[in-house]
Design a protein around this motif. Structure first.
Motif, PDB file in Angstrom:
ATOM      1  N   ASN A 152       3.403  -9.887   0.943  1.00 34.68           N
ATOM      2  CA  ASN A 152       4.391  -8.834   0.693  1.00 34.68           C
ATOM      3  C   ASN A 152       3.769  -7.464   0.972  1.00 34.68           C
ATOM      4  O   ASN A 152       2.670  -7.159   0.507  1.00 34.68           O
ATOM      5  CB  ASN A 152       4.867  -8.918  -0.762  1.00 34.68           C
ATOM      6  CG  ASN A 152       6.085  -8.055  -1.023  1.00 34.68           C
ATOM      7  OD1 ASN A 152       6.103  -6.874  -0.714  1.00 34.68           O
ATOM      8  ND2 ASN A 152       7.107  -8.657  -1.616  1.00 34.68           N
ATOM      9  N   LEU A 153       4.472  -6.628   1.713  1.00 28.35           N
ATOM     10  CA  LEU A 153       3.958  -5.302   2.048  1.00 28.35           C
ATOM     11  C   LEU A 153       3.992  -4.348   0.863  1.00 28.35           C
ATOM     12  O   LEU A 153       3.199  -3.403   0.800  1.00 28.35           O
ATOM     13  CB  LEU A 153       4.777  -4.687   3.187  1.00 28.35           C
ATOM     14  CG  LEU A 153       4.754  -5.388   4.533  1.00 28.35           C
ATOM     15  CD1 LEU A 153       5.662  -4.653   5.508  1.00 28.35           C
ATOM     16  CD2 LEU A 153       3.344  -5.482   5.083  1.00 28.35           C
ATOM     17  N   LEU A 154       4.888  -4.579  -0.081  1.00 25.76           N
ATOM     18  CA  LEU A 154       5.189  -3.572  -1.091  1.00 25.76           C
ATOM     19  C   LEU A 154       4.318  -3.664  -2.334  1.00 25.76           C
ATOM     20  O   LEU A 154       4.131  -2.662  -3.023  1.00 25.76           O
ATOM     21  CB  LEU A 154       6.665  -3.681  -1.504  1.00 25.76           C
ATOM     22  CG  LEU A 154       7.676  -3.483  -0.375  1.00 25.76           C
ATOM     23  CD1 LEU A 154       9.090  -3.702  -0.891  1.00 25.76           C
ATOM     24  CD2 LEU A 154       7.538  -2.107   0.246  1.00 25.76           C
ATOM     25  N   GLY A 159      -0.807  -5.133   2.084  1.00 25.00           N
ATOM     26  CA  GLY A 159       0.441  -4.504   2.522  1.00 25.00           C
ATOM     27  C   GLY A 159       0.371  -2.996   2.499  1.00 25.00           C
ATOM     28  O   GLY A 159       0.858  -2.320   3.414  1.00 25.00           O
ATOM     29  N   HIS A 160      -0.244  -2.448   1.464  1.00 30.07           N
ATOM     30  CA  HIS A 160      -0.357  -0.989   1.368  1.00 30.07           C
ATOM     31  C   HIS A 160      -1.238  -0.427   2.477  1.00 30.07           C
ATOM     32  O   HIS A 160      -0.952   0.650   3.021  1.00 30.07           O
ATOM     33  CB  HIS A 160      -0.906  -0.596   0.004  1.00 30.07           C
ATOM     34  CG  HIS A 160       0.105  -0.740  -1.088  1.00 30.07           C
ATOM     35  ND1 HIS A 160      -0.165  -0.458  -2.413  1.00 30.07           N
ATOM     36  CD2 HIS A 160       1.405  -1.149  -1.070  1.00 30.07           C
ATOM     37  CE1 HIS A 160       0.920  -0.676  -3.138  1.00 30.07           C
ATOM     38  NE2 HIS A 160       1.874  -1.103  -2.345  1.00 30.07           N
ATOM     39  N   ILE A 161      -2.300  -1.145   2.851  1.00 32.27           N
ATOM     40  CA  ILE A 161      -3.139  -0.693   3.970  1.00 32.27           C
ATOM     41  C   ILE A 161      -2.329  -0.700   5.264  1.00 32.27           C
ATOM     42  O   ILE A 161      -2.357   0.274   6.041  1.00 32.27           O
ATOM     43  CB  ILE A 161      -4.383  -1.603   4.114  1.00 32.27           C
ATOM     44  CG1 ILE A 161      -5.341  -1.398   2.941  1.00 32.27           C
ATOM     45  CG2 ILE A 161      -5.085  -1.342   5.444  1.00 32.27           C
ATOM     46  CD1 ILE A 161      -6.059  -0.071   2.921  1.00 32.27           C
ATOM     47  N   LEU A 162      -1.606  -1.779   5.525  1.00 32.12           N
ATOM     48  CA  LEU A 162      -0.824  -1.874   6.751  1.00 32.12           C
ATOM     49  C   LEU A 162       0.230  -0.782   6.832  1.00 32.12           C
ATOM     50  O   LEU A 162       0.468  -0.196   7.902  1.00 32.12           O
ATOM     51  CB  LEU A 162      -0.173  -3.253   6.850  1.00 32.12           C
ATOM     52  CG  LEU A 162      -1.133  -4.442   6.965  1.00 32.12           C
ATOM     53  CD1 LEU A 162      -0.361  -5.753   6.919  1.00 32.12           C
ATOM     54  CD2 LEU A 162      -1.956  -4.356   8.244  1.00 32.12           C
ATOM     55  N   LEU A 163       0.889  -0.487   5.714  1.00 32.21           N
ATOM     56  CA  LEU A 163       1.905   0.561   5.697  1.00 32.21           C
ATOM     57  C   LEU A 163       1.282   1.957   5.779  1.00 32.21           C
ATOM     58  O   LEU A 163       1.788   2.833   6.484  1.00 32.21           O
ATOM     59  CB  LEU A 163       2.744   0.457   4.425  1.00 32.21           C
ATOM     60  CG  LEU A 163       3.730  -0.702   4.342  1.00 32.21           C
ATOM     61  CD1 LEU A 163       4.314  -0.794   2.933  1.00 32.21           C
ATOM     62  CD2 LEU A 163       4.854  -0.539   5.369  1.00 32.21           C
ATOM     63  N   ALA A 164       0.188   2.166   5.067  1.00 30.45           N
ATOM     64  CA  ALA A 164      -0.400   3.499   4.973  1.00 30.45           C
ATOM     65  C   ALA A 164      -0.894   4.003   6.316  1.00 30.45           C
ATOM     66  O   ALA A 164      -0.805   5.200   6.613  1.00 30.45           O
ATOM     67  CB  ALA A 164      -1.550   3.497   3.966  1.00 30.45           C
ATOM     68  N   TYR A 165      -1.405   3.115   7.155  1.00 31.46           N
ATOM     69  CA  TYR A 165      -1.995   3.538   8.421  1.00 31.46           C
ATOM     70  C   TYR A 165      -1.056   3.355   9.611  1.00 31.46           C
ATOM     71  O   TYR A 165      -1.457   3.568  10.755  1.00 31.46           O
ATOM     72  CB  TYR A 165      -3.309   2.802   8.661  1.00 31.46           C
ATOM     73  CG  TYR A 165      -4.418   3.315   7.766  1.00 31.46           C
ATOM     74  CD1 TYR A 165      -5.162   4.420   8.130  1.00 31.46           C
ATOM     75  CD2 TYR A 165      -4.684   2.711   6.542  1.00 31.46           C
ATOM     76  CE1 TYR A 165      -6.166   4.906   7.300  1.00 31.46           C
ATOM     77  CE2 TYR A 165      -5.690   3.184   5.707  1.00 31.46           C
ATOM     78  CZ  TYR A 165      -6.423   4.288   6.092  1.00 31.46           C
ATOM     79  OH  TYR A 165      -7.410   4.779   5.271  1.00 31.46           O
ATOM     80  N   ALA A 166       0.185   2.976   9.352  1.00 29.29           N
ATOM     81  CA  ALA A 166       1.189   2.947  10.415  1.00 29.29           C
ATOM     82  C   ALA A 166       1.714   4.356  10.655  1.00 29.29           C
ATOM     83  O   ALA A 166       1.642   5.221   9.774  1.00 29.29           O
ATOM     84  CB  ALA A 166       2.341   2.016  10.019  1.00 29.29           C
ATOM     85  N   VAL A 197      -3.608   6.107  -0.550  1.00 29.51           N
ATOM     86  CA  VAL A 197      -4.414   5.097   0.147  1.00 29.51           C
ATOM     87  C   VAL A 197      -5.054   5.707   1.391  1.00 29.51           C
ATOM     88  O   VAL A 197      -6.252   5.520   1.648  1.00 29.51           O
ATOM     89  CB  VAL A 197      -3.544   3.879   0.523  1.00 29.51           C
ATOM     90  CG1 VAL A 197      -4.311   2.938   1.457  1.00 29.51           C
ATOM     91  CG2 VAL A 197      -3.100   3.132  -0.728  1.00 29.51           C
ATOM     92  N   ARG A 198      -4.268   6.437   2.167  1.00 28.56           N
ATOM     93  CA  ARG A 198      -4.813   7.079   3.381  1.00 28.56           C
ATOM     94  C   ARG A 198      -5.910   8.075   3.038  1.00 28.56           C
ATOM     95  O   ARG A 198      -6.920   8.172   3.741  1.00 28.56           O
ATOM     96  CB  ARG A 198      -3.701   7.785   4.156  1.00 28.56           C
ATOM     97  CG  ARG A 198      -2.754   6.868   4.881  1.00 28.56           C
ATOM     98  CD  ARG A 198      -1.892   7.635   5.862  1.00 28.56           C
ATOM     99  NE  ARG A 198      -1.092   8.654   5.205  1.00 28.56           N
ATOM    100  CZ  ARG A 198       0.105   8.439   4.665  1.00 28.56           C
ATOM    101  NH1 ARG A 198       0.623   7.219   4.704  1.00 28.56           N
ATOM    102  NH2 ARG A 198       0.785   9.410   4.103  1.00 28.56           N
ATOM    103  N   GLU A 199      -5.716   8.830   1.954  1.00 27.10           N
ATOM    104  CA  GLU A 199      -6.672   9.869   1.594  1.00 27.10           C
ATOM    105  C   GLU A 199      -8.030   9.283   1.209  1.00 27.10           C
ATOM    106  O   GLU A 199      -9.074   9.805   1.625  1.00 27.10           O
ATOM    107  CB  GLU A 199      -6.117  10.708   0.446  1.00 27.10           C
ATOM    108  CG  GLU A 199      -7.030  11.852   0.027  1.00 27.10           C
ATOM    109  CD  GLU A 199      -6.436  12.701  -1.079  1.00 27.10           C
ATOM    110  OE1 GLU A 199      -7.153  13.599  -1.586  1.00 27.10           O
ATOM    111  OE2 GLU A 199      -5.255  12.472  -1.450  1.00 27.10           O
ATOM    112  N   ARG A 200      -8.023   8.193   0.431  1.00 26.30           N
ATOM    113  CA  ARG A 200      -9.312   7.643  -0.010  1.00 26.30           C
ATOM    114  C   ARG A 200      -9.846   6.586   0.942  1.00 26.30           C
ATOM    115  O   ARG A 200     -11.034   6.258   0.924  1.00 26.30           O
ATOM    116  CB  ARG A 200      -9.198   7.080  -1.422  1.00 26.30           C
ATOM    117  CG  ARG A 200      -8.240   5.925  -1.604  1.00 26.30           C
ATOM    118  CD  ARG A 200      -8.234   5.422  -3.038  1.00 26.30           C
ATOM    119  NE  ARG A 200      -7.256   4.367  -3.223  1.00 26.30           N
ATOM    120  CZ  ARG A 200      -6.067   4.523  -3.795  1.00 26.30           C
ATOM    121  NH1 ARG A 200      -5.712   5.713  -4.268  1.00 26.30           N
ATOM    122  NH2 ARG A 200      -5.230   3.506  -3.918  1.00 26.30           N
ATOM    123  N   GLY A 201      -8.976   6.001   1.771  1.00 27.72           N
ATOM    124  CA  GLY A 201      -9.434   5.045   2.769  1.00 27.72           C
ATOM    125  C   GLY A 201      -9.519   3.607   2.304  1.00 27.72           C
ATOM    126  O   GLY A 201     -10.048   2.757   3.019  1.00 27.72           O
TER     127      GLY A 201
END
Length: 267
Positions: A152-154, A159-166, A197-201
């Protein structure tokens, strides 16, 4: 310009190429539609597609109906047509995906041995993450996720990694694939979660599927900084061996992801 398609666009359609020896008008028509929609951010109406391709609305409608039924195109509630991510899904069945898995296995094994934890590699496919590689913990204890499992992406770290870097456009399509999933629970302030997530990596969150498990996830990148996958450790607290803290697991996982990314950029 029609819906973002500029004059002078270098797409070539069947009617532009007089050198074709073997005509396949229906196939050409479908490919023309897919190529047109691939350059559009917010979709096009039937009339706009017909006008851009210089065809009648009747013939375009018949082709669109087939593309929607085969899930290559999405019809929105506002009666516009957008490209789905099915082509993206098909691309992951191509040899480059197999190469990614082969490049990832050794760093994943080294991680599992050093961390004494399992790990798995997840890519995006049609509204979900899909596990394409998995390494067990080196002894009896660990959480394993089978290859082919849909994630599940949510509500998962992967899922959060895949969404955050799209990109914003990709994320909209990815989330759009989940809008009609029955009994789906959407987290509050998802945009803020993904920005963090994007900010901390990385992402670190208690599992919503198994008690006592913390999912630690990091991105794997390819050429040009393009996201390829999420690498995740479903960390359990060990009492024997060499227990590792969550921070130590994160650092080992990041090192493994860096090795995979470096290999992917040169292969």
């Amino acid at each position: 310009m029609v819906g973002g398609l500029h004059e002078g666009d270098n797409r070539v359609t069947a009617k532009d190429d007089g050198e074709d020896r073997y005509k396949a008008p229906a196939l050409d028509k479908g490919l023309d539609i897919l190529e047109l929609l691939s350059g559009i951010d917010e979709g096009l109406s039937l009339a706009e597609i017909a006008k851009a391709l210089d065809r009648s609305q009747n013939e375009i409608y018949r082709m669109l109906d087939r593309l929607v039924r085969r899930n290559y195109v999405i019809r929105t509630p506002s009666d516009r047509f957008e490209l789905s991510l099915k082509l993206f899904d098909l691309a992951h069945r191509h040899p480059p995906m197999r190469r990614l898995v082969s490049l990832a296995l050794r760093p994943m094994r080294l991680f599992a041995r050093e961390a004494e934890q399992a790990c798995h590699l997840t890519v995006y496919a049609r509204g979900s993450g899909v596990v394409v590689a998995q390494i067990d913990a080196p002894d009896y204890w660990g959480i394993s996720v089978r290859v082919g499992t849909l994630i599940n992406l949510l509500n998962t770290g992967s899922g959060h990694i895949l969404l955050a870097y799209a990109s914003d456009e990709e994320r909209e399509l990815m989330l759009g694939e989940r809008e009609h999933v029955p009994n789906e629970t959407w987290p509050e302030r998802l945009d803020e979660v993904l920005a963090s997530v994007r900010e901390r990596g990385w992402e670190m969150r208690p599992s919503q599927q198994a008690e006592g498990v913390t999912n630690i996830s990091v991105p794997v990148f390819g050429v040009g900084g393009r996201l390829l996958a999420a690498l995740t450790c479903p960390r359990i607290r060990r009492l024997l061996g060499r227990p590792r803290s969550e921070q130590q697991i994160l650092e080992l996982l990041q090192a493994s992801a860096s090795q995979i990314s470096a290999a992917a950029r040169i292969n």
